[in-house]
Design an enzyme around this catalytic site. Structure first.
Site, mmCIF file in Angstrom:
data_model
loop_
_atom_site.group_PDB
_atom_site.id
_atom_site.type_symbol
_atom_site.label_atom_id
_atom_site.label_comp_id
_atom_site.label_asym_id
_atom_site.label_seq_id
_atom_site.Cartn_x
_atom_site.Cartn_y
_atom_site.Cartn_z
ATOM 1 N N SER A 1 0.915 -1.281 0.118
ATOM 2 C CA SER A 1 -0.094 0.043 -0.019
ATOM 3 C C SER A 1 0.807 1.012 -0.048
ATOM 4 C CB SER A 1 -0.851 0.053 1.099
ATOM 5 O OG SER A 1 -0.116 0.306 2.388
ATOM 6 N N TYR B 1 1.763 8.932 8.284
ATOM 7 C CA TYR B 1 0.813 7.703 7.996
ATOM 8 C C TYR B 1 1.480 6.499 7.295
ATOM 9 C CZ TYR B 1 -2.102 9.404 4.369
ATOM 10 O OH TYR B 1 -2.574 9.905 3.349
ATOM 11 N N GLU B 2 0.728 5.229 7.552
ATOM 12 C CA GLU B 2 1.506 4.244 6.882
ATOM 13 C C GLU B 2 2.909 3.814 7.195
ATOM 14 O OE1 GLU B 2 -0.196 2.461 3.292
ATOM 15 O OE2 GLU B 2 -2.057 3.407 3.483
ATOM 16 N N GLY B 3 3.177 4.126 8.277
ATOM 17 C CA GLY B 3 4.502 3.996 8.795
ATOM 18 C C GLY B 3 5.512 5.450 8.703
#
Ligand code: COS
Length: 389
Positions: free
Chosen positions: A244, A365-367
């Site tokens: 993603s 976000y997402e890491g």
């Protein structure tokens, strides 16, 4: 400035790009300021996305989608994010929520959920909690087996599409003592008894996207909804995030391109000292730096997508690189775009201040980008140990 043919895009990808541009110009631009100010979820535009088939971009044809190609998704997210990164997020937040089923679900789960999502039903991915963000293995939401069900208890935090999605992929722990190897993913549908929504966040940027708590109180979920098997949840999360992150990279790239375009146009229109701003070499240097960064980010993001679509399995490093680099570029370019527009850049009548606020989340976000650098560094160490470097 935008030469997609240089990257060997297919006819279909050019069509996707044009379609997203049309939706962006006609549907998103007229409402983005209002939705941003009021924090309104873009139901009307989500319907446009669904009508245009965009929810099928990340779903294989056998489940009613268009194939599930990473590059197609990158092109769409990049283009939409030039207009509004928060509105675009409803689409790729759904892709994120779908990936656990797509990558690790069984045939029954795919047959049950993927056609619904391809037709426009929103999905969401629920990993983060108050004490589990970067430390993905620290999840404390419990799932306890009870007959043919698991009973879920706990609260998920900052969930993109929270409250709007119909289908949630939720990370729990079935054995906390086992850490990463005790995590288990479930599909949980909106309306399941014991599953409610908590606080809706009031955010700096991406304000047209819903970010909300998910609350599980003795929520019974059938055992058929376990994704991939008990104890495999951490691996579901890692495989999902590897896939993603290019969408976040594409979002960041789109934001940066939108900001650069705005700055270049403004530099022709605004006159000071009897000449357009772009007649000043110092000003042009700033535009040049912005453009170099955007071009480099684009090359990395497209290279990442093309590498994934080649069927390569070792995607963690390039995925983290694309996300990290493109989001750092988005932050830097949007900050410079505000500077390039001077006082107007700081005002809400131009979109660059919104772009700067929207860009910030892509580094988080997402890491976080610190986590991305850690992932890249770990992969380099592994490659060196394996004699590949
Ligand atoms: N794909 C497949 N397996 C992976 C993997 C990946 N990308 N990354 C790690 N693993 C495996 C490891 O190989 C290890 O397996 P073994 O026990 O068989 O060796 C296992 O998973 C545990 O890995 P590790 O010990 O590296 O886990 P850590 O707890 O140290 O965490 C990071 C690793 C930091 C990479 C992980 O927690 C992470 O990605 N965190 C960020 C999560 C995130 O993005 N949060 C944002 C909110 S979600 S939108």
């Amino acid at each position: 400035m935008d030469k997609p043919a240089d990257f060997g895009l297919t006819e279909l990808q050019l069509e996707i790009k044009n379609l997203c541009r049309e939706i962006g110009e006609k549907k998103i631009v007229p409402v983005r300021e209002k939705y941003d100010a009021e924090g309104v979820f873009p139901h009307d535009i989500v319907k446009d996305f669904a009508d245009a088939g965009l929810f099928g971009l990340f779903i294989p044809e056998q489940y009613g989608g268009m194939g599930g190609n990473t590059m197609d998704m990158v092109i769409a997210v990049e283009e939409l994010s030039k207009y509004c990164a928060g509105i675009a997020l409803s689409l790729f937040g759904t892709a994120l929520g779908t990936l656990p089923i797509l990558l690790c679900g069984n045939d029954e789960q795919k047959a049950k959920y993927l056609p619904r999502i391809a037709a426009g039903e929103i999905a969401a991915f629920a990993l983060t909690e108050a004490n589990a963000g970067s430390d993905a293995a620290g999840v404390a939401t419990t799932a306890v087996k009870d007959g043919d069900c698991y009973v879920l208890n706990g609260t998920k935090q900052w969930i993109t599409n929270g409250g709007e999605a119909k289908i949630y992929t939720v990370c729990t722990t079935t054995d906390r003592a086992k850490g990463a190897r005790g995590a288990t993913f479930f599909v949980v549908e909106d309306g399941t008894p014991g599953f409610t929504y908590g606080k809706k966040e009031n955010k700096m940027g991406i304000r047209a996207s819903s970010t909300r708590e998910l609350v599980f109180q003795d929520c019974r979920v059938p055992k058929e909804n376990v994704i991939w098997g008990e104890g495999r949840g951490f691996f579901v999360a890692m495989k999902t995030l590897d896939r993603s992150r290019p969408s976040v990279a594409a979002q960041a790239l789109g934001i940066a391109e939108g900001a650069l375009e705005c700055a270049i146009k403004y530099s022709r229109e605004r006159h000071q000292f009897g000449q357009p701003l772009n007649a000043n070499q110092g000003y042009r240097f700033m535009l040049a730096d912005m453009a170099m960064k955007v071009e480099a980010a684009k090359a990395l993001v497209y290279r990442c997508a093309q590498y994934m679509d080649s069927g390569a399995k070792d995607i963690s490093k390039i995925s983290a690189m694309a996300k990290c680099y493109a989001s750092d570029v988005a932050m830097s370019v949007t900050t410079d775009a505000v500077q390039a527009l001077g006082g107007y850049g700081y005002m809400k009548e131009y979109p660059v201040e919104k772009m700067m606020r929207d860009a910030k989340i892509t580094q988080i976000y997402e890491g976080t980008n610190q986590i991305q650098r850690d992932v890249i560094g770990r992969e380099l160490v592994k490659e060196a140990a394996a004699g590949l470097i």
